[in-house]
Design an enzyme around this catalytic site. Structure first.
Site, PDB file in Angstrom:
ATOM      1  N   SER A  22       0.842  -1.196   0.000  1.00 18.72           N
ATOM      2  CA  SER A  22       0.000   0.000   0.000  1.00 18.72           C
ATOM      3  C   SER A  22       0.878   1.247   0.000  1.00 18.72           C
ATOM      4  O   SER A  22       1.638   1.492   0.951  1.00 18.72           O
ATOM      5  CB  SER A  22      -0.890   0.022   1.244  1.00 18.72           C
ATOM      6  OG  SER A  22      -1.456   1.309   1.371  1.00 18.72           O
ATOM      7  N   HIS A  47      -0.846  -1.061  -4.380  1.00 16.58           N
ATOM      8  CA  HIS A  47      -2.177  -0.845  -3.801  1.00 16.58           C
ATOM      9  C   HIS A  47      -2.350   0.650  -3.544  1.00 16.58           C
ATOM     10  O   HIS A  47      -1.554   1.267  -2.828  1.00 16.58           O
ATOM     11  CB  HIS A  47      -2.291  -1.641  -2.510  1.00 16.58           C
ATOM     12  CG  HIS A  47      -3.642  -1.609  -1.865  1.00 16.58           C
ATOM     13  ND1 HIS A  47      -4.700  -2.373  -2.302  1.00 16.58           N
ATOM     14  CD2 HIS A  47      -4.100  -0.899  -0.813  1.00 16.58           C
ATOM     15  CE1 HIS A  47      -5.759  -2.138  -1.538  1.00 16.58           C
ATOM     16  NE2 HIS A  47      -5.426  -1.239  -0.625  1.00 16.58           N
ATOM     17  N   ASP A  49      -4.678   3.452  -2.093  1.00 17.52           N
ATOM     18  CA  ASP A  49      -5.799   3.694  -1.176  1.00 17.52           C
ATOM     19  C   ASP A  49      -6.386   5.067  -1.424  1.00 17.52           C
ATOM     20  O   ASP A  49      -5.766   6.083  -1.118  1.00 17.52           O
ATOM     21  CB  ASP A  49      -5.316   3.596   0.278  1.00 17.52           C
ATOM     22  CG  ASP A  49      -5.134   2.153   0.704  1.00 17.52           C
ATOM     23  OD1 ASP A  49      -6.078   1.368   0.537  1.00 17.52           O
ATOM     24  OD2 ASP A  49      -4.052   1.819   1.208  1.00 17.52           O
ATOM     25  N   MET A  51      -9.115   7.774  -0.605  1.00 15.51           N
ATOM     26  CA  MET A  51     -10.093   8.260   0.383  1.00 15.51           C
ATOM     27  C   MET A  51     -10.382   9.706   0.022  1.00 15.51           C
ATOM     28  O   MET A  51      -9.456  10.513  -0.076  1.00 15.51           O
ATOM     29  CB  MET A  51      -9.526   8.188   1.799  1.00 15.51           C
ATOM     30  CG  MET A  51      -8.905   6.836   2.145  1.00 15.51           C
ATOM     31  SD  MET A  51      -8.287   6.781   3.832  1.00 15.51           S
ATOM     32  CE  MET A  51      -7.242   5.318   3.775  1.00 15.51           C
ATOM     33  N   HIS A  84      -8.188   0.871  -4.265  1.00 20.69           N
ATOM     34  CA  HIS A  84      -9.165   0.579  -3.219  1.00 20.69           C
ATOM     35  C   HIS A  84      -9.892   1.875  -2.903  1.00 20.69           C
ATOM     36  O   HIS A  84      -9.308   2.786  -2.331  1.00 20.69           O
ATOM     37  CB  HIS A  84      -8.403   0.024  -2.002  1.00 20.69           C
ATOM     38  CG  HIS A  84      -9.228  -0.195  -0.786  1.00 20.69           C
ATOM     39  ND1 HIS A  84      -8.656  -0.409   0.456  1.00 20.69           N
ATOM     40  CD2 HIS A  84     -10.571  -0.244  -0.588  1.00 20.69           C
ATOM     41  CE1 HIS A  84      -9.612  -0.576   1.355  1.00 20.69           C
ATOM     42  NE2 HIS A  84     -10.780  -0.472   0.752  1.00 20.69           N
ATOM     43  N   MET A  86     -12.237   4.028  -0.961  1.00 26.61           N
ATOM     44  CA  MET A  86     -12.942   4.228   0.318  1.00 26.61           C
ATOM     45  C   MET A  86     -13.688   5.549   0.219  1.00 26.61           C
ATOM     46  O   MET A  86     -13.277   6.559   0.800  1.00 26.61           O
ATOM     47  CB  MET A  86     -11.932   4.205   1.464  1.00 26.61           C
ATOM     48  CG  MET A  86     -11.450   2.796   1.768  1.00 26.61           C
ATOM     49  SD  MET A  86      -9.893   2.758   2.689  1.00 26.61           S
ATOM     50  CE  MET A  86      -8.732   2.938   1.342  1.00 26.61           C
ATOM     51  N   MET A 158     -11.453  -6.644   4.426  1.00 26.03           N
ATOM     52  CA  MET A 158     -10.714  -5.720   5.299  1.00 26.03           C
ATOM     53  C   MET A 158     -10.400  -6.419   6.615  1.00 26.03           C
ATOM     54  O   MET A 158     -11.277  -7.005   7.257  1.00 26.03           O
ATOM     55  CB  MET A 158     -11.538  -4.457   5.580  1.00 26.03           C
ATOM     56  CG  MET A 158     -11.673  -3.502   4.413  1.00 26.03           C
ATOM     57  SD  MET A 158     -10.111  -3.029   3.630  1.00 26.03           S
ATOM     58  CE  MET A 158      -9.273  -2.156   4.962  1.00 26.03           C
ATOM     59  N   PHE A 164      -7.008   4.140   7.872  1.00 27.97           N
ATOM     60  CA  PHE A 164      -5.621   4.470   8.216  1.00 27.97           C
ATOM     61  C   PHE A 164      -4.724   3.236   8.099  1.00 27.97           C
ATOM     62  O   PHE A 164      -5.184   2.120   8.324  1.00 27.97           O
ATOM     63  CB  PHE A 164      -5.535   5.009   9.653  1.00 27.97           C
ATOM     64  CG  PHE A 164      -6.369   6.245   9.845  1.00 27.97           C
ATOM     65  CD1 PHE A 164      -5.861   7.497   9.517  1.00 27.97           C
ATOM     66  CD2 PHE A 164      -7.671   6.150  10.297  1.00 27.97           C
ATOM     67  CE1 PHE A 164      -6.640   8.640   9.653  1.00 27.97           C
ATOM     68  CE2 PHE A 164      -8.459   7.288  10.439  1.00 27.97           C
ATOM     69  CZ  PHE A 164      -7.943   8.539  10.114  1.00 27.97           C
ATOM     70  N   GLY A 166      -1.272   1.129   9.468  1.00 28.46           N
ATOM     71  CA  GLY A 166      -0.628   0.897  10.753  1.00 28.46           C
ATOM     72  C   GLY A 166      -1.529   0.397  11.865  1.00 28.46           C
ATOM     73  O   GLY A 166      -1.174   0.487  13.044  1.00 28.46           O
ATOM     74  N   ASP A 192      -6.382  -6.851   3.636  1.00 26.68           N
ATOM     75  CA  ASP A 192      -5.820  -5.499   3.739  1.00 26.68           C
ATOM     76  C   ASP A 192      -5.958  -4.987   5.169  1.00 26.68           C
ATOM     77  O   ASP A 192      -7.068  -4.826   5.666  1.00 26.68           O
ATOM     78  CB  ASP A 192      -6.601  -4.599   2.767  1.00 26.68           C
ATOM     79  CG  ASP A 192      -6.092  -3.164   2.719  1.00 26.68           C
ATOM     80  OD1 ASP A 192      -5.081  -2.863   3.364  1.00 26.68           O
ATOM     81  OD2 ASP A 192      -6.731  -2.351   2.019  1.00 26.68           O
ATOM     82  N   SER A 215       2.576  -0.498   6.158  1.00 23.58           N
ATOM     83  CA  SER A 215       3.656  -0.178   7.086  1.00 23.58           C
ATOM     84  C   SER A 215       4.679  -1.306   7.189  1.00 23.58           C
ATOM     85  O   SER A 215       5.875  -1.045   7.349  1.00 23.58           O
ATOM     86  CB  SER A 215       3.080   0.178   8.464  1.00 23.58           C
ATOM     87  OG  SER A 215       2.088  -0.731   8.833  1.00 23.58           O
TER      88      SER A 215
END
Ligand code: DX5
Ligand code: ZN
Length: 242
Positions: A22, A47, A49, A51, A84, A86, A158, A164, A166, A192, A215
């Site tokens: 990611s 990946h 992400d 948002m 992905h 979101m 998920m 977020f 981490g 994920d 991470s």
């Protein structure tokens, strides 16, 4: 339009191990070189992400990147871009991400109301030359995906609440993965959230074959070693199932 197909990235039974770091955990100021490095070290996909906050509405309480960054990445690399979404209105971004040249458009089932609307969106994504993925949050039962399994290219389970990087891996989500793998030995099942060397065996043994790790990869001393550990675990588990 890209029109990349899963056979091109390797469909089969068991499906191949795919490691999709990611980029949310990358240094955004050095995104191109971070992507190059991670791909050179063995990553299969990137990946992405997404948002987005629109007006006062949001699907997750965060804001990351949108089509312009995806487009810039596409110009820089021909790596498989695994997006992905979101966002609260995934239908709104199909054209923009298709034009940006991403390969996989994975949207949240929770963000689309009604079975027909989900089917229509899957069809739109594919008509635009992207692969279509469906993702569920931890609180959504896996059975909610069942009606769509014949029509989608990938399922994403998920293993944290989206929003977020981490966060801590939720092992209880592995029941969902087992359910899907039992029903469909060839399905691309992505996981994920909180994946890394300490949690990969649980995910791999349950049947996941596409591994997102943010991470754990970008924060590692030796990201190549982490990617290899993730891959070996998925390959071992796949071989012992077949
Ligand atoms: C969370 C994102 C994940 C996240 C993974 O909303 O979908 O892709 O960045 O990060 P790690 O691997 O750090 O949990
Ligand atoms: Zn993600």
């Amino acid at each position: 339009m890209v029109g990349r197909s899963l056979p091109e990235v390797g469909k089969g039974c068991p499906p191949p191990a795919i490691i999709s770091p990611s980029i949310l955990s990358a240094d955004f100021a050095q995104l191109a070189s971070e992507c190059d490095t991670i791909l050179k070290l063995g990553a299969d996909w990137l990946h992405v992400d997404v948002m987005v906050r629109v007006g006062d509405g949001h699907f997750v309480p965060n804001l990351t990147l949108g089509p312009p960054v995806a487009k810039a990445l596409r110009k820089h690399t021909d790596a498989f871009l695994d997006c992905h979404l979101m966002v609260s209105d995934p239908g709104r971004w199909v054209d923009d991400f298709a034009d940006a040249g991403v390969d996989m458009y994975t949207f949240h089932l929770e963000a689309v109301e009604g079975e027909q609307a989900v089917r229509d969106l899957i069809a739109r994504v594919r008509a635009k030359g992207m692969l279509a993925g469906l993702v569920i949050k931890p609180g959504t039962p896996v059975e909610a995906l069942d009606p769509f399994l014949p029509d989608i290219d990938m399922v994403l389970i998920m293993t944290v609440e989206p929003g977020f990087g981490g966060q801590k891996f939720m092992p209880a989500m592995m029941d969902k993965v087992r359910h899907l793998r039992a029903a469909r030995p060839d399905l691309f099942i992505e996981v994920d959230g909180g994946l890394g060397p300490a949690t990969i065996d649980a995910a791999a043994e349950a049947g996941a074959n596409v591994i997102v790790a943010g991470s754990a990869v970008f924060g590692a001393q030796d990201p190549g070693q982490v990617i290899q550990t993730l891959r070996e675990s998925v390959e071992r588990a796949g071989a012992s199932r077949s």
